[in-house]
Scaffold this active site. Structure first.
Site, PDB file in Angstrom:
ATOM      1  N   HIS A  59     -39.681 -69.187  60.461  1.00 36.17           N
ATOM      2  CA  HIS A  59     -40.027 -68.908  59.181  1.00 36.17           C
ATOM      3  C   HIS A  59     -39.368 -67.663  58.833  1.00 36.17           C
ATOM      4  O   HIS A  59     -39.329 -66.560  59.413  1.00 36.17           O
ATOM      5  CB  HIS A  59     -41.482 -68.654  59.161  1.00 36.17           C
ATOM      6  CG  HIS A  59     -42.427 -69.915  59.201  1.00 36.17           C
ATOM      7  ND1 HIS A  59     -42.997 -70.227  60.458  1.00 36.17           N
ATOM      8  CD2 HIS A  59     -42.792 -70.928  58.369  1.00 36.17           C
ATOM      9  CE1 HIS A  59     -43.590 -71.341  60.143  1.00 36.17           C
ATOM     10  NE2 HIS A  59     -43.383 -71.798  59.070  1.00 36.17           N
ATOM     11  N   GLY A  60     -38.916 -67.340  57.303  1.00 31.96           N
ATOM     12  CA  GLY A  60     -38.576 -66.271  56.624  1.00 31.96           C
ATOM     13  C   GLY A  60     -37.094 -66.039  56.711  1.00 31.96           C
ATOM     14  O   GLY A  60     -36.343 -66.938  56.926  1.00 31.96           O
TER      15      GLY A  60
ATOM     16  N   ASP B 163     -50.932 -75.690  53.092  1.00 31.03           N
ATOM     17  CA  ASP B 163     -49.953 -75.259  54.209  1.00 31.03           C
ATOM     18  C   ASP B 163     -50.654 -74.383  55.201  1.00 31.03           C
ATOM     19  O   ASP B 163     -51.387 -73.392  54.962  1.00 31.03           O
ATOM     20  CB  ASP B 163     -48.714 -74.566  53.717  1.00 31.03           C
ATOM     21  CG  ASP B 163     -47.536 -74.370  54.475  1.00 31.03           C
ATOM     22  OD1 ASP B 163     -47.520 -75.168  55.130  1.00 31.03           O
ATOM     23  OD2 ASP B 163     -46.793 -73.508  53.975  1.00 31.03           O
ATOM     24  N   HIS B 164     -50.475 -74.585  56.502  1.00 31.28           N
ATOM     25  CA  HIS B 164     -50.905 -73.592  57.484  1.00 31.28           C
ATOM     26  C   HIS B 164     -52.313 -73.298  57.498  1.00 31.28           C
ATOM     27  O   HIS B 164     -52.584 -72.337  57.519  1.00 31.28           O
ATOM     28  CB  HIS B 164     -50.014 -72.271  57.687  1.00 31.28           C
ATOM     29  CG  HIS B 164     -48.731 -72.563  58.022  1.00 31.28           C
ATOM     30  ND1 HIS B 164     -48.225 -72.665  59.360  1.00 31.28           N
ATOM     31  CD2 HIS B 164     -47.345 -72.589  57.286  1.00 31.28           C
ATOM     32  CE1 HIS B 164     -47.145 -72.955  59.495  1.00 31.28           C
ATOM     33  NE2 HIS B 164     -46.348 -72.833  58.263  1.00 31.28           N
TER      34      HIS B 164
ATOM     35  N   HIS C 245     -40.186 -76.687  59.312  1.00 33.07           N
ATOM     36  CA  HIS C 245     -40.817 -75.514  58.737  1.00 33.07           C
ATOM     37  C   HIS C 245     -39.562 -74.429  59.075  1.00 33.07           C
ATOM     38  O   HIS C 245     -39.024 -74.762  59.803  1.00 33.07           O
ATOM     39  CB  HIS C 245     -42.096 -75.090  59.513  1.00 33.07           C
ATOM     40  CG  HIS C 245     -43.236 -75.574  58.852  1.00 33.07           C
ATOM     41  ND1 HIS C 245     -44.245 -74.880  58.289  1.00 33.07           N
ATOM     42  CD2 HIS C 245     -43.789 -76.842  58.880  1.00 33.07           C
ATOM     43  CE1 HIS C 245     -45.265 -75.806  57.698  1.00 33.07           C
ATOM     44  NE2 HIS C 245     -44.988 -77.016  58.402  1.00 33.07           N
ATOM     45  N   GLY C 246     -39.674 -73.461  58.285  1.00 34.49           N
ATOM     46  CA  GLY C 246     -38.574 -72.304  58.311  1.00 34.49           C
ATOM     47  C   GLY C 246     -37.386 -72.781  58.025  1.00 34.49           C
ATOM     48  O   GLY C 246     -36.168 -72.641  58.795  1.00 34.49           O
TER      49      GLY C 246
ATOM     50  N   SER D 215     -35.714 -71.961  55.012  1.00 39.14           N
ATOM     51  CA  SER D 215     -35.102 -71.413  53.989  1.00 39.14           C
ATOM     52  C   SER D 215     -33.720 -70.697  54.629  1.00 39.14           C
ATOM     53  O   SER D 215     -32.806 -70.719  53.467  1.00 39.14           O
ATOM     54  CB  SER D 215     -35.974 -70.100  53.628  1.00 39.14           C
ATOM     55  OG  SER D 215     -37.263 -70.709  53.122  1.00 39.14           O
TER      56      SER D 215
HETATM   57 CO    CO Z   1     -44.592 -73.078  57.832  1.00 39.02          CO
END
Ligand code: CO
Length: 224
Positions: free
Chosen positions: A175-176, A79-80, A206-207, A209
């Site tokens: 993200h987060g 990832d990344h 992505h992101g 969560s």
């Molecule tokens: Co990401």
């Protein structure tokens, strides 16, 4: 079974469902993800970002072993990746997918760096994910949330120029953890336009969560 990331994603794209890419930190959470995927009889991507475990080679080896022994299709993805060198270290360790993330660079530089990785990775049968537009951090959502959403015409050009296998798009997530009381605002219209312009390309979110489960369901039915 261990499979290429492209194999899992192309089928998901064609049959219109999404695949979870779970972030691995330890052997234990990797095992838990695999057990959950088996319980649901679902394919899975074990996602590892360099720095999340003290030893990249060791944790990737554990992921590969778990994938090989599993009864569901599992890809192991770096990832990344922030450089060609980092991506190569993942390929050497045996991953079946890599992400090269040059999304904070200008378009031409992103294309150039992604292309280099695609050439190398495809030679050895490894799938490549890139990112266009930029998915920022939830902590800074007020600024990052909408500052670099993916432009549809750029995405079409980017895919033509680089031949990536899947593309991470910025449609309003970050993200987060989001600041208390704040929720991401997803640009569904943009996602619909991206899907229409790139009907055969798996799109990556992505992101996810802190995003509402209903919104996640919706984007998963729209090409993510
Ligand atoms: Co990401």
């Amino acid at each position: 079974m261990l499979v290429k990331m492209k194999e899992i994603l192309d089928r998901a794209c064609k049959e219109n469902y999404a695949v979870a890419a779970a972030n691995v930190y330890t052997e234990l959470n990797a095992r838990a993800f695999v057990e959950a995927a088996e319980e649901l009889n679902a394919p899975l991507i074990l996602n590892y970002k360099v720095g999340c475990h003290p030893d990249t080679d060791d944790i990737i080896k554990i992921c590969l072993d778990l994938a090989k022994k599993s009864k569901v299709p599992i890809a192991v993805n770096l990832d990344h990746g922030d450089s060609k060198e980092m991506v190569l270290s993942g390929i050497r360790a045996g991953v079946t997918g890599v992400m090269i993330d040059k999304s904070s660079k200008p378009f031409e530089e992103n294309v150039k760096e992604t292309k280099k990785v695609v050439e190398i990775a495809h030679t050895v049968g490894v799938s490549v994910e890139a990112e266009l537009g930029h998915v920022g951090v939830a902590d800074n959502y007020v600024v990052d949330g909408k500052s670099a959403l993916t432009k549809v015409e750029d995405a079409v050009r980017f895919v033509e120029l680089t031949d990536v296998d899947c593309l991470a798009v910025a449609i309003g997530t970050a993200h987060g953890a989001y600041p208390k009381g704040m929720k991401p605002e997803i640009d569904f219209e943009r996602l619909a336009s991206l899907r229409k312009a790139l009907p055969e390309l798996p799109l990556v979110l992505h992101g996810s969560s802190g995003t509402d489960i209903e919104d996640i369901r919706k984007v998963c039915s729209m090409g993510i």
